[in-house]
Design an enzyme around this catalytic site. Structure first.
Site, PDB file in Angstrom:
ATOM      1  N   ARG A  40       0.909  14.542  13.473  1.00 15.02           N
ATOM      2  CA  ARG A  40       2.078  15.287  13.981  1.00 15.02           C
ATOM      3  C   ARG A  40       1.789  16.783  13.902  1.00 15.02           C
ATOM      4  NH1 ARG A  40       3.793  11.541  10.401  1.00 15.02           N
ATOM      5  NH2 ARG A  40       3.874  13.158   8.810  1.00 15.02           N
ATOM      6  N   ASP A  64       0.849  -1.189   0.000  1.00 16.73           N
ATOM      7  CA  ASP A  64       0.000   0.000   0.000  1.00 16.73           C
ATOM      8  C   ASP A  64       0.882   1.236   0.000  1.00 16.73           C
ATOM      9  OD1 ASP A  64      -2.380   1.390  -0.032  1.00 16.73           O
ATOM     10  OD2 ASP A  64      -2.578   1.396   2.145  1.00 16.73           O
ATOM     11  N   HIS A 110      -3.852  13.772   0.906  1.00 15.77           N
ATOM     12  CA  HIS A 110      -4.044  12.849   2.030  1.00 15.77           C
ATOM     13  C   HIS A 110      -2.825  12.860   2.959  1.00 15.77           C
ATOM     14  CE1 HIS A 110      -5.143   9.309   4.331  1.00 15.77           C
ATOM     15  NE2 HIS A 110      -3.988   8.765   4.033  1.00 15.77           N
ATOM     16  N   TYR A 168       1.177   5.678  -0.524  1.00 22.24           N
ATOM     17  CA  TYR A 168       0.731   6.855   0.219  1.00 22.24           C
ATOM     18  C   TYR A 168       0.857   8.021  -0.766  1.00 22.24           C
ATOM     19  CZ  TYR A 168       0.592   9.443   4.761  1.00 22.24           C
ATOM     20  OH  TYR A 168       0.256  10.214   5.857  1.00 22.24           O
ATOM     21  N   ARG A 179      -7.846   3.685  13.501  1.00 23.58           N
ATOM     22  CA  ARG A 179      -6.964   4.836  13.700  1.00 23.58           C
ATOM     23  C   ARG A 179      -6.326   4.896  15.085  1.00 23.58           C
ATOM     24  NH1 ARG A 179      -5.840   5.830   8.634  1.00 23.58           N
ATOM     25  NH2 ARG A 179      -7.679   6.391   7.426  1.00 23.58           N
ATOM     26  N   GLN A 188      -3.589   2.285  15.106  1.00 22.62           N
ATOM     27  CA  GLN A 188      -2.534   2.792  14.222  1.00 22.62           C
ATOM     28  C   GLN A 188      -1.701   3.883  14.910  1.00 22.62           C
ATOM     29  OE1 GLN A 188      -4.147   4.570  10.648  1.00 22.62           O
ATOM     30  NE2 GLN A 188      -2.152   5.092   9.796  1.00 22.62           N
ATOM     31  N   GLU A 223      -9.220   3.720  -2.153  1.00 25.41           N
ATOM     32  CA  GLU A 223      -7.974   3.566  -2.895  1.00 25.41           C
ATOM     33  C   GLU A 223      -8.222   2.861  -4.231  1.00 25.41           C
ATOM     34  OE1 GLU A 223      -4.663   2.121  -0.662  1.00 25.41           O
ATOM     35  OE2 GLU A 223      -5.355   3.013   1.227  1.00 25.41           O
ATOM     36  N   THR A 261      -4.768   6.261   0.244  1.00 22.49           N
ATOM     37  CA  THR A 261      -6.039   7.000   0.258  1.00 22.49           C
ATOM     38  C   THR A 261      -6.036   8.128  -0.757  1.00 22.49           C
ATOM     39  OG1 THR A 261      -6.160   6.533   2.597  1.00 22.49           O
ATOM     40  CG2 THR A 261      -7.655   8.213   1.765  1.00 22.49           C
ATOM     41  N   GLU A 309     -10.161  12.275   7.820  1.00 27.56           N
ATOM     42  CA  GLU A 309     -10.040  13.574   7.150  1.00 27.56           C
ATOM     43  C   GLU A 309     -11.394  14.269   7.047  1.00 27.56           C
ATOM     44  OE1 GLU A 309      -7.197  13.220   3.547  1.00 27.56           O
ATOM     45  OE2 GLU A 309      -7.833  11.201   4.087  1.00 27.56           O
ATOM     46  N   TYR A 324       2.314   2.876  15.223  1.00 30.83           N
ATOM     47  CA  TYR A 324       2.928   3.034  13.904  1.00 30.83           C
ATOM     48  C   TYR A 324       4.382   3.505  13.904  1.00 30.83           C
ATOM     49  CZ  TYR A 324       2.848   8.155  13.274  1.00 30.83           C
ATOM     50  OH  TYR A 324       3.094   9.491  13.360  1.00 30.83           O
ATOM     51  N   GLU A 327     -10.539   3.548   3.849  1.00 29.68           N
ATOM     52  CA  GLU A 327      -9.668   4.315   2.961  1.00 29.68           C
ATOM     53  C   GLU A 327     -10.040   3.988   1.526  1.00 29.68           C
ATOM     54  OE1 GLU A 327      -5.525   3.762   4.058  1.00 29.68           O
ATOM     55  OE2 GLU A 327      -5.705   5.271   5.643  1.00 29.68           O
ATOM     56  N   ASP A 345      -8.989   0.071   2.214  1.00 25.69           N
ATOM     57  CA  ASP A 345      -7.963  -0.279   3.199  1.00 25.69           C
ATOM     58  C   ASP A 345      -8.495   0.112   4.583  1.00 25.69           C
ATOM     59  OD1 ASP A 345      -5.574  -0.830   4.500  1.00 25.69           O
ATOM     60  OD2 ASP A 345      -4.679   1.100   3.962  1.00 25.69           O
ATOM     61  N   LYS A 389      -4.172  -2.049  10.377  1.00 29.47           N
ATOM     62  CA  LYS A 389      -4.644  -2.203   9.005  1.00 29.47           C
ATOM     63  C   LYS A 389      -4.697  -3.657   8.533  1.00 29.47           C
ATOM     64  CE  LYS A 389      -3.164   2.351   7.456  1.00 29.47           C
ATOM     65  NZ  LYS A 389      -4.225   2.792   6.532  1.00 29.47           N
ATOM     66  N   THR A 418      -8.614  -6.010   4.161  1.00 29.74           N
ATOM     67  CA  THR A 418      -8.548  -5.070   3.041  1.00 29.74           C
ATOM     68  C   THR A 418      -9.512  -5.606   1.990  1.00 29.74           C
ATOM     69  OG1 THR A 418      -6.190  -4.736   3.485  1.00 29.74           O
ATOM     70  CG2 THR A 418      -7.014  -3.947   1.355  1.00 29.74           C
TER      71      THR A 418
HETATM   72 MN    MN Z   1      -4.075   2.805   2.878  1.00 31.50          MN
END
Ligand code: MN
Length: 382
Positions: free
Chosen positions: A112, A96, A103, A98, A207, A210, A171, A314, A328, A214, A169, A203, A223, A227
């Site tokens: 962050r 997967d 996104h 990014y 959260r 994650q 995708e 995403t 989001e 992560y 997500e 996906d 995740k 899927t």
């Molecule tokens: Mn994804």
């Protein structure tokens, strides 16, 4: 081919699963003759696209020509409503990416908040991670709410339980037909010789799991529980007229990531939750293109195999209502969205059905459907 969707594996009551081609709400049974004259018959009388995928580009195009002739000749089709669908191919490796700038920027701000949203590598390479191929499921498969470790805001220690921030997500993935040799990178120019087609991908993401797990190695249990992919793989050959310029890249990527010609894909996308469309966007806005993703994934000499699945990450646009995930759309759960039945959502609730849809002019992508089932605690009955 008007309303063409793609190749998949289906069965009707009392018959064995086999390969079919979906057009509109009908399935052309490819094992039933009509295609056997070209020597393609045997690869369709099996419960998987694998042998067909491995044949390569000229066989894929020959099959499409024959299908086109059969469809325009009014060939009989199996009504979709009478068929059950199966996972269309054996998923080899699953990666997967990014690839959406919007996104990555949105998530960077949420995860962050005090730092630059994009990490320094993002504009230089398509960031990705290896997902779990064994839990890729076909559209229609329910998804059990995962349990795991999370650390509530302000808490010192983690707690265990069902995720409270289950997300989707939106995708677009591509499926490898012809593999490559280990030690030999696949250049961007060879993309079409290896890649058969595309599928929509959900996906699913927890959260809270994650966010706690992560760093430093990336997504893992947040995740890997499931899927979902569409039951129908849309061949690239049906999307020729939808290949458009991708967004400009700044800085210019390193030579191995440069691409001849256009590689944006003009596919209109939408996300529906509990019968309300909550997002509309388009895959053409993706910053990193599919040939760049494949070239990057193999530049170290890693080989690919028939059935490998590479998902875009995403897909989010820059406007409100074009984001491809709830984190989001709801700004990290702070701004719930309203559904048609008068309820609101921050994240997914048990019983919610998520549907992803895609359209590229006359071609429809196979939808991805999945309903959330309640969590099952380890050790609980059932
Ligand atoms: Mn994804």
């Amino acid at each position: 081919m008007r309303d063409a969707v793609g190749f998949g594996v289906f069965a009707t009551e009392g018959t064995a699963p086999r390969v079919g081609f979906r057009v509109g709400d009908g399935i052309l049974d490819l094992s039933a003759g009509g295609l056997s004259a070209g020597g393609l018959g045997d690869v369709f009388a099996v419960p998987s696209l694998d042998p067909f995928l491995a044949l390569g580009r000229s066989a894929w195009e020959e099959a499409l020509e024959r299908i086109d002739a059969l469809v325009s000749g009014g060939a009989e089709v199996v009504p979709l409503a009478e068929a059950t669908v199966h996972l269309p191919f054996t998923v080899g490796d699953y990666v997967d990416f990014y690839s959406s700038l919007e996104h990555a920027t949105n998530l960077g701000r949420l995860f962050r908040p005090d730092a630059e949203p994009l990490l320094p590598n993002w504009r230089h390479l398509p960031v990705g991670y290896h997902g779990r191929a064994g839990t890729v499921v076909v559209s229609g498969t329910p998804v059990v709410r995962p349990c795991g470790q999370t650390r509530p805001p302000g808490a010192e220690a983690p707690v265990f339980g069902p995720t409270r921030r289950l997300d989707l997500e939106l995708e677009l993935g591509f499926v490898v037909g012809v593999g490559s040799e280990r030690g030999v990178p696949v250049p961007t120019a060879a993309f079409r010789e290896h890649v058969f087609g595309v599928v929509l991908v959900n996906d699913w993401s927890a959260r809270d799991i994650q966010a706690w797990e992560y760093q430093p190695l990336g997504p893992f249990l947040g995740k890997s529980f499931a899927t979902s992919i569409s039951a129908w793989v849309t061949p690239l050959a049906l999307l020729e007229s939808r290949i458009v310029p991708a967004p400009p890249q700044d800085p210019e990527p390193l030579p191995y990531l440069r691409v001849e010609g256009d590689w944006g894909l003009d596919v209109e996308l939408e996300v529906e939750i509990a019968r309300t469309v909550v997002s509309r966007t388009n895959a053409r806005g993706l910053y990193w293109t599919m040939p760049q993703q494949l070239a990057h994934a193999t530049v170290n000499g890693a080989s690919i195999r028939t059935g490998d699945l590479f998902a875009s990450g995403t897909i989010s646009g820059s406007e409100r209502g074009s984001e491809g995930s709830l984190i989001e759309l709801t700004r990290n759960g702070e701004h719930p969205i309203g559904l048609g039945d008068g309820t609101t959502r921050t994240f997914l609730e048990d019983g919610d059905e998520v549907v992803l849809r895609g359209r590229a002019g006359d071609v429809r992508l196979g939808e991805v459907r999945g309903t959330v089932l309640p969590a099952r605690f380890p050790g609980s009955a059932e």
